[in-house]
Design a protein around this motif. Structure first.
Motif, PDB file in Angstrom:
ATOM      1  N   PRO A 145       0.798  -1.233   0.000  1.00 36.75           N
ATOM      2  CA  PRO A 145       0.000   0.000   0.000  1.00 36.75           C
ATOM      3  C   PRO A 145       0.828   1.280   0.000  1.00 36.75           C
ATOM      4  O   PRO A 145       0.414   2.298  -0.565  1.00 36.75           O
ATOM      5  N   ARG A 146       2.013   1.248   0.606  1.00 36.51           N
ATOM      6  CA  ARG A 146       2.840   2.461   0.668  1.00 36.51           C
ATOM      7  C   ARG A 146       3.303   2.920  -0.706  1.00 36.51           C
ATOM      8  O   ARG A 146       3.704   4.077  -0.871  1.00 36.51           O
ATOM      9  N   LEU A 147       3.284   2.035  -1.687  1.00 33.71           N
ATOM     10  CA  LEU A 147       3.722   2.406  -3.029  1.00 33.71           C
ATOM     11  C   LEU A 147       2.617   3.078  -3.846  1.00 33.71           C
ATOM     12  O   LEU A 147       2.909   3.693  -4.871  1.00 33.71           O
ATOM     13  N   ALA A 148       1.374   2.965  -3.416  1.00 36.56           N
ATOM     14  CA  ALA A 148       0.251   3.501  -4.197  1.00 36.56           C
ATOM     15  C   ALA A 148       0.441   4.996  -4.457  1.00 36.56           C
ATOM     16  O   ALA A 148       0.860   5.741  -3.570  1.00 36.56           O
ATOM     17  N   ARG A 149       0.123   5.424  -5.673  1.00 37.07           N
ATOM     18  CA  ARG A 149       0.387   6.808  -6.072  1.00 37.07           C
ATOM     19  C   ARG A 149      -0.851   7.587  -6.483  1.00 37.07           C
ATOM     20  O   ARG A 149      -0.785   8.819  -6.599  1.00 37.07           O
ATOM     21  N   ALA A 150      -1.979   6.938  -6.705  1.00 35.92           N
ATOM     22  CA  ALA A 150      -3.151   7.653  -7.226  1.00 35.92           C
ATOM     23  C   ALA A 150      -3.594   8.760  -6.282  1.00 35.92           C
ATOM     24  O   ALA A 150      -3.905   9.882  -6.717  1.00 35.92           O
ATOM     25  N   GLU A 151      -3.614   8.490  -4.995  1.00 32.21           N
ATOM     26  CA  GLU A 151      -4.049   9.505  -4.034  1.00 32.21           C
ATOM     27  C   GLU A 151      -3.114  10.707  -4.055  1.00 32.21           C
ATOM     28  O   GLU A 151      -3.554  11.869  -3.984  1.00 32.21           O
ATOM     29  N   ALA A 152      -1.805  10.456  -4.172  1.00 33.15           N
ATOM     30  CA  ALA A 152      -0.835  11.546  -4.232  1.00 33.15           C
ATOM     31  C   ALA A 152      -1.016  12.370  -5.500  1.00 33.15           C
ATOM     32  O   ALA A 152      -0.895  13.603  -5.470  1.00 33.15           O
ATOM     33  N   ILE A 153      -1.301  11.711  -6.615  1.00 32.58           N
ATOM     34  CA  ILE A 153      -1.530  12.439  -7.862  1.00 32.58           C
ATOM     35  C   ILE A 153      -2.746  13.341  -7.727  1.00 32.58           C
ATOM     36  O   ILE A 153      -2.710  14.516  -8.119  1.00 32.58           O
ATOM     37  N   ARG A 154      -3.827  12.812  -7.163  1.00 32.71           N
ATOM     38  CA  ARG A 154      -5.034  13.637  -6.964  1.00 32.71           C
ATOM     39  C   ARG A 154      -4.731  14.827  -6.063  1.00 32.71           C
ATOM     40  O   ARG A 154      -5.201  15.955  -6.311  1.00 32.71           O
ATOM     41  N   ALA A 155      -3.934  14.608  -5.029  1.00 33.34           N
ATOM     42  CA  ALA A 155      -3.595  15.697  -4.111  1.00 33.34           C
ATOM     43  C   ALA A 155      -2.761  16.767  -4.815  1.00 33.34           C
ATOM     44  O   ALA A 155      -2.976  17.969  -4.612  1.00 33.34           O
ATOM     45  N   ASP A 156      -1.821  16.342  -5.640  1.00 38.66           N
ATOM     46  CA  ASP A 156      -0.989  17.306  -6.367  1.00 38.66           C
ATOM     47  C   ASP A 156      -1.825  18.133  -7.336  1.00 38.66           C
ATOM     48  O   ASP A 156      -1.665  19.357  -7.435  1.00 38.66           O
ATOM     49  N   LEU A 157      -2.719  17.477  -8.060  1.00 42.24           N
ATOM     50  CA  LEU A 157      -3.567  18.189  -9.009  1.00 42.24           C
ATOM     51  C   LEU A 157      -4.486  19.173  -8.282  1.00 42.24           C
ATOM     52  O   LEU A 157      -4.694  20.303  -8.737  1.00 42.24           O
ATOM     53  N   ALA A 158      -5.015  18.750  -7.137  1.00 40.77           N
ATOM     54  CA  ALA A 158      -5.885  19.636  -6.361  1.00 40.77           C
ATOM     55  C   ALA A 158      -5.109  20.825  -5.809  1.00 40.77           C
ATOM     56  O   ALA A 158      -5.609  21.957  -5.773  1.00 40.77           O
ATOM     57  N   ALA A 159      -3.861  20.581  -5.384  1.00 35.53           N
ATOM     58  CA  ALA A 159      -3.040  21.669  -4.858  1.00 35.53           C
ATOM     59  C   ALA A 159      -2.722  22.697  -5.934  1.00 35.53           C
ATOM     60  O   ALA A 159      -2.618  23.896  -5.657  1.00 35.53           O
ATOM     61  N   ARG A 160      -2.596  22.242  -7.161  1.00 36.25           N
ATOM     62  CA  ARG A 160      -2.252  23.150  -8.262  1.00 36.25           C
ATOM     63  C   ARG A 160      -3.481  23.811  -8.880  1.00 36.25           C
ATOM     64  O   ARG A 160      -3.466  25.010  -9.201  1.00 36.25           O
ATOM     65  N   PHE A 161      -4.570  23.048  -9.034  1.00 32.89           N
ATOM     66  CA  PHE A 161      -5.713  23.552  -9.801  1.00 32.89           C
ATOM     67  C   PHE A 161      -6.974  23.747  -8.967  1.00 32.89           C
ATOM     68  O   PHE A 161      -7.989  24.185  -9.499  1.00 32.89           O
ATOM     69  N   GLY A 162      -6.942  23.413  -7.692  1.00 33.69           N
ATOM     70  CA  GLY A 162      -8.130  23.498  -6.865  1.00 33.69           C
ATOM     71  C   GLY A 162      -8.823  22.161  -6.789  1.00 33.69           C
ATOM     72  O   GLY A 162      -8.438  21.183  -7.444  1.00 33.69           O
TER      73      GLY A 162
END
Length: 217
Positions: free
Chosen positions: A79-96
């Protein structure tokens, strides 16, 4: 010891050696080379990350489903390798919080190359699915920090928008990679190995096709 008596290379080494040409070809695509070299724009990075989201969604859903019925798949579910949640967080941080849209186009709407890649992952057998798991996650662990640093340097993307490449929650990435390779070496069935190898080559081809589709030049 004769040549016939020489033990076969561990599977992790064989996998790396057998896919070296495909790996090099995917990484040398003009888009990714230019992006990491600072020759494109910040938006090109976000276009790449937007296309990664459906891929990682597909991969993480597929490995969770496969792990419920396959001990081999379960042994690779980290589970520690999963990246989808991090990608969503990055996109939200940049675009809302809303889905990122630039010039009327959703960054996360799959391109044809992305859709084909994601469908390949979703329809994969367990050995083939693990090939995609290997390509994505071991690649992220091996090169992620460098990618994050290059994106920050060239495009002034702040750290809080680069959690995709942040593995600080993993205390010792080298130990995680070593353990991953040890699990690869535990795959001794020749048929499983060959299916894994064939799909790893295809995975590199699909990654290269995505990079080509993203190239704005």
């Amino acid at each position: 010891m004769t040549a016939l008596d020489t033990p076969a290379a561990p599977f992790a080494q064989r996998l790396r050696d057998a896919t070296r040409a495909e790996h090099s070809d995917a990484e040398s695509k003009g888009f990714i080379t230019a992006l990491m070299g600072g020759e494109l724009g910040e938006l090109d990075y976000w276009r790449l990350l937007g296309q990664y989201l459906p891929l990682y969604n597909a991969l993480e859903e597929a490995i969770e489903t496969a792990a419920a019925r396959s001990a081999l798949a379960a042994s690779f579910q980290v589970p520690r390798l999963a990246r989808a949640e991090a990608i969503r967080a990055d996109l939200a941080a940049r675009f809302g919080a809303a889905a990122p849209v630039v010039d009327g186009v959703s960054l996360t709407a799959p391109l044809p190359a992305t859709a084909a890649y994601a469908e390949r992952i979703r329809s994969a057998s367990v050995p083939a699915l693990l090939a995609h798991h290997y390509l994505r996650y071991l690649g992220d662990l091996s090169g992620g920090q460098a990618i994050g640093a290059l994106v920050a340097r060239h495009y002034a993307v702040p750290r809080e928008q680069l959690t995709m490449w942040d593995f600080s929650e993993i205390d010792a990435p080298k130990r995680v990679k070593d353990a991953y390779r040890a699990r690869l070496d535990d795959i001794t069935d020749p048929a499983v190995q060959e299916e894994f190898l064939a799909e790893a080559r295809e995975g590199y081809r699909l990654a290269g096709a995505l990079f080509a589709a993203l190239d704005p030049r």
